[in-house]
Scaffold this motif. Structure first.
Motif, PDB file in Angstrom:
ATOM      1  N   LYS A   4      -2.203  20.831 -17.732  1.00 40.25           N
ATOM      2  CA  LYS A   4      -1.986  22.335 -18.270  1.00 40.25           C
ATOM      3  C   LYS A   4      -3.043  22.348 -19.173  1.00 40.25           C
ATOM      4  O   LYS A   4      -3.383  21.845 -19.918  1.00 40.25           O
ATOM      5  CB  LYS A   4      -0.699  21.925 -18.952  1.00 40.25           C
ATOM      6  CG  LYS A   4       0.563  21.715 -18.177  1.00 40.25           C
ATOM      7  CD  LYS A   4       1.741  21.376 -19.191  1.00 40.25           C
ATOM      8  CE  LYS A   4       2.207  22.568 -19.983  1.00 40.25           C
ATOM      9  NZ  LYS A   4       3.424  22.475 -20.731  1.00 40.25           N
ATOM     10  N   LEU A   5      -3.571  23.812 -18.881  1.00 42.81           N
ATOM     11  CA  LEU A   5      -4.523  24.421 -19.687  1.00 42.81           C
ATOM     12  C   LEU A   5      -4.318  25.625 -20.463  1.00 42.81           C
ATOM     13  O   LEU A   5      -3.404  26.367 -19.782  1.00 42.81           O
ATOM     14  CB  LEU A   5      -5.741  24.982 -18.633  1.00 42.81           C
ATOM     15  CG  LEU A   5      -6.855  23.867 -18.523  1.00 42.81           C
ATOM     16  CD1 LEU A   5      -6.536  22.663 -18.252  1.00 42.81           C
ATOM     17  CD2 LEU A   5      -8.119  24.453 -17.782  1.00 42.81           C
ATOM     18  N   THR A  29      -1.899  28.733 -18.772  1.00 46.28           N
ATOM     19  CA  THR A  29      -1.191  29.359 -19.763  1.00 46.28           C
ATOM     20  C   THR A  29      -2.433  30.596 -20.428  1.00 46.28           C
ATOM     21  O   THR A  29      -3.288  29.904 -21.125  1.00 46.28           O
ATOM     22  CB  THR A  29      -0.731  28.913 -20.778  1.00 46.28           C
ATOM     23  OG1 THR A  29       0.420  28.041 -20.178  1.00 46.28           O
ATOM     24  CG2 THR A  29       0.362  29.792 -21.887  1.00 46.28           C
ATOM     25  N   LEU A  30      -2.520  31.763 -20.205  1.00 44.66           N
ATOM     26  CA  LEU A  30      -3.339  32.606 -20.819  1.00 44.66           C
ATOM     27  C   LEU A  30      -2.744  33.553 -21.869  1.00 44.66           C
ATOM     28  O   LEU A  30      -1.563  34.098 -21.885  1.00 44.66           O
ATOM     29  CB  LEU A  30      -3.546  33.787 -19.449  1.00 44.66           C
ATOM     30  CG  LEU A  30      -3.810  33.131 -18.359  1.00 44.66           C
ATOM     31  CD1 LEU A  30      -4.140  34.147 -17.198  1.00 44.66           C
ATOM     32  CD2 LEU A  30      -5.282  32.198 -18.525  1.00 44.66           C
ATOM     33  N   ASN A  43       4.714  25.567 -29.811  1.00 41.48           N
ATOM     34  CA  ASN A  43       5.936  25.293 -29.032  1.00 41.48           C
ATOM     35  C   ASN A  43       5.775  24.506 -27.454  1.00 41.48           C
ATOM     36  O   ASN A  43       6.600  24.274 -26.643  1.00 41.48           O
ATOM     37  CB  ASN A  43       6.927  26.541 -28.787  1.00 41.48           C
ATOM     38  CG  ASN A  43       7.242  27.189 -29.916  1.00 41.48           C
ATOM     39  OD1 ASN A  43       8.119  26.588 -30.586  1.00 41.48           O
ATOM     40  ND2 ASN A  43       6.820  28.330 -30.252  1.00 41.48           N
ATOM     41  N   ASN A  44       4.477  24.302 -27.486  1.00 42.41           N
ATOM     42  CA  ASN A  44       3.859  23.410 -26.179  1.00 42.41           C
ATOM     43  C   ASN A  44       2.932  22.672 -26.310  1.00 42.41           C
ATOM     44  O   ASN A  44       2.290  22.649 -27.163  1.00 42.41           O
ATOM     45  CB  ASN A  44       3.421  24.806 -25.137  1.00 42.41           C
ATOM     46  CG  ASN A  44       4.581  25.743 -24.970  1.00 42.41           C
ATOM     47  OD1 ASN A  44       5.221  25.553 -23.958  1.00 42.41           O
ATOM     48  ND2 ASN A  44       4.483  26.670 -25.776  1.00 42.41           N
ATOM     49  N   THR A  45       2.666  21.725 -25.345  1.00 39.02           N
ATOM     50  CA  THR A  45       1.718  20.714 -25.302  1.00 39.02           C
ATOM     51  C   THR A  45       0.628  20.998 -24.343  1.00 39.02           C
ATOM     52  O   THR A  45       1.254  21.417 -22.983  1.00 39.02           O
ATOM     53  CB  THR A  45       2.088  19.299 -25.281  1.00 39.02           C
ATOM     54  OG1 THR A  45       2.932  18.954 -24.153  1.00 39.02           O
ATOM     55  CG2 THR A  45       2.858  19.058 -26.490  1.00 39.02           C
ATOM     56  N   PHE A  46      -0.555  20.956 -24.402  1.00 35.04           N
ATOM     57  CA  PHE A  46      -1.366  21.098 -23.210  1.00 35.04           C
ATOM     58  C   PHE A  46      -2.553  19.951 -23.210  1.00 35.04           C
ATOM     59  O   PHE A  46      -2.709  19.112 -24.070  1.00 35.04           O
ATOM     60  CB  PHE A  46      -2.277  22.446 -23.568  1.00 35.04           C
ATOM     61  CG  PHE A  46      -1.470  23.477 -23.629  1.00 35.04           C
ATOM     62  CD1 PHE A  46      -1.125  24.230 -22.447  1.00 35.04           C
ATOM     63  CD2 PHE A  46      -0.740  24.040 -24.884  1.00 35.04           C
ATOM     64  CE1 PHE A  46      -0.294  25.338 -22.375  1.00 35.04           C
ATOM     65  CE2 PHE A  46       0.026  25.213 -24.878  1.00 35.04           C
ATOM     66  CZ  PHE A  46       0.335  25.820 -23.828  1.00 35.04           C
ATOM     67  N   ILE A  72      -5.003  15.653 -31.073  1.00 31.12           N
ATOM     68  CA  ILE A  72      -6.399  15.522 -30.568  1.00 31.12           C
ATOM     69  C   ILE A  72      -6.707  16.148 -29.160  1.00 31.12           C
ATOM     70  O   ILE A  72      -7.459  15.741 -28.484  1.00 31.12           O
ATOM     71  CB  ILE A  72      -6.715  13.954 -30.422  1.00 31.12           C
ATOM     72  CG1 ILE A  72      -5.416  13.374 -29.519  1.00 31.12           C
ATOM     73  CG2 ILE A  72      -6.638  13.425 -31.772  1.00 31.12           C
ATOM     74  CD1 ILE A  72      -5.760  11.834 -29.278  1.00 31.12           C
ATOM     75  N   THR A  73      -5.822  17.236 -28.794  1.00 25.72           N
ATOM     76  CA  THR A  73      -6.114  17.966 -27.503  1.00 25.72           C
ATOM     77  C   THR A  73      -7.410  18.380 -27.405  1.00 25.72           C
ATOM     78  O   THR A  73      -8.211  19.050 -28.280  1.00 25.72           O
ATOM     79  CB  THR A  73      -5.200  19.061 -27.348  1.00 25.72           C
ATOM     80  OG1 THR A  73      -3.825  18.616 -27.663  1.00 25.72           O
ATOM     81  CG2 THR A  73      -5.307  19.845 -26.188  1.00 25.72           C
TER      82      THR A  73
END
Length: 233
Positions: A4-5, A29-30, A43-46, A72-73
């Motif tokens: 997921k980017l 996700t843009l 609200n999300n993790t990437f 640490i993304t």
């Protein structure tokens, strides 16, 4: 499953190019402005974030700082400016890589792949070096020899840490006093056996100083001791 980017970029043409070049390799996700980006991040993790510096409402510098305070993304920063000061500032705020516009999308892909590989390696090392129970309520950091309960640091002596770590690595196992003595390097005699009881007692006291009534080590009568999930008897 696709990685997921999150791509934070205010130029519509650039967003279209990202979709053309990356949509078959990643779950994209843009987002077009900084304020919306923070909502999405909360609200999300990437697996990786591509972050432009010049954004409406909240700039990339601020977003980078906020992200790094929470996770640490991997962050790849983009900018149309090539000054060394900008690159240094981004890295100091916690960015993992930096790419100046205009750029070749093959280079971008290579950099994303490198960041994801590095992140997976770091995650594996982190998992190998941290024992975690009840979704991180109890964490035992083997390398740094630190213990946390409900995000509170528990200061243990060397032998107390050894005992807790040994039991934490085999949570379903009941350890005899003799076995625990082997692990902490003490000789087998009646006084040393009693020292195990003393260490266990001290561990329990230190956890209860953080949370009254918490149960962390169970006495199995006639056998020895066993680590248990926090709060479960």
């Amino acid at each position: 499953m696709l990685k997921k980017l999150l791509i934070i970029e205010d130029e519509v043409i650039m967003l279209d190019l990202f979709k053309i070049h990356l949509k078959n390799q990643y779950d994209l996700t843009l987002v077009e402005d900084g304020a919306r980006a923070l909502e999405v991040i909360q609200n999300n993790t990437f697996d990786c974030i591509i972050l432009d510096i010049m954004l409406p409402y909240i700039d990339g510098w601020s977003i980078c700082k906020i992200i790094r305070e929470q996770s640490i993304t991997p962050i790849l920063m983009l900018t149309a400016r090539s000054e060394i000061e900008d690159r240094v500032r981004g890295l100091e705020l916690g960015a993992d890589d930096y790419l100046t516009k205009p750029f070749d999308f093959e280079e971008l892909k290579a950099r994303i792949s490198a960041l994801l590989r590095r992140s997976e390696y770091q995650d594996q090392n982190l998992q190998n070096n941290i024992l975690s129970f009840n979704n991180g309520l109890l964490r035992i950091h083997k390398d740094s020899r630190k213990v946390y309960f409900d995000n509170n640091r528990i200061d243990l002596t060397s032998k107390e840490f050894q005992l807790l770590c040994v039991m934490g690595e085999s949570p379903s196992r009941v350890f005899t006093r003799d076995e625990l003595l082997d692990f902490i390097g003490d000789l087998h005699d009646s006084s040393k056996l009693r020292s195990v009881d003393s260490h266990i007692k001290n561990i329990r006291i230190k956890f209860r100083q953080v949370q009254t009534g918490v149960k962390i080590i169970k006495t199995v009568w006639g056998l020895g001791y066993q680590i248990i999930l926090p709060g479960v008897e």
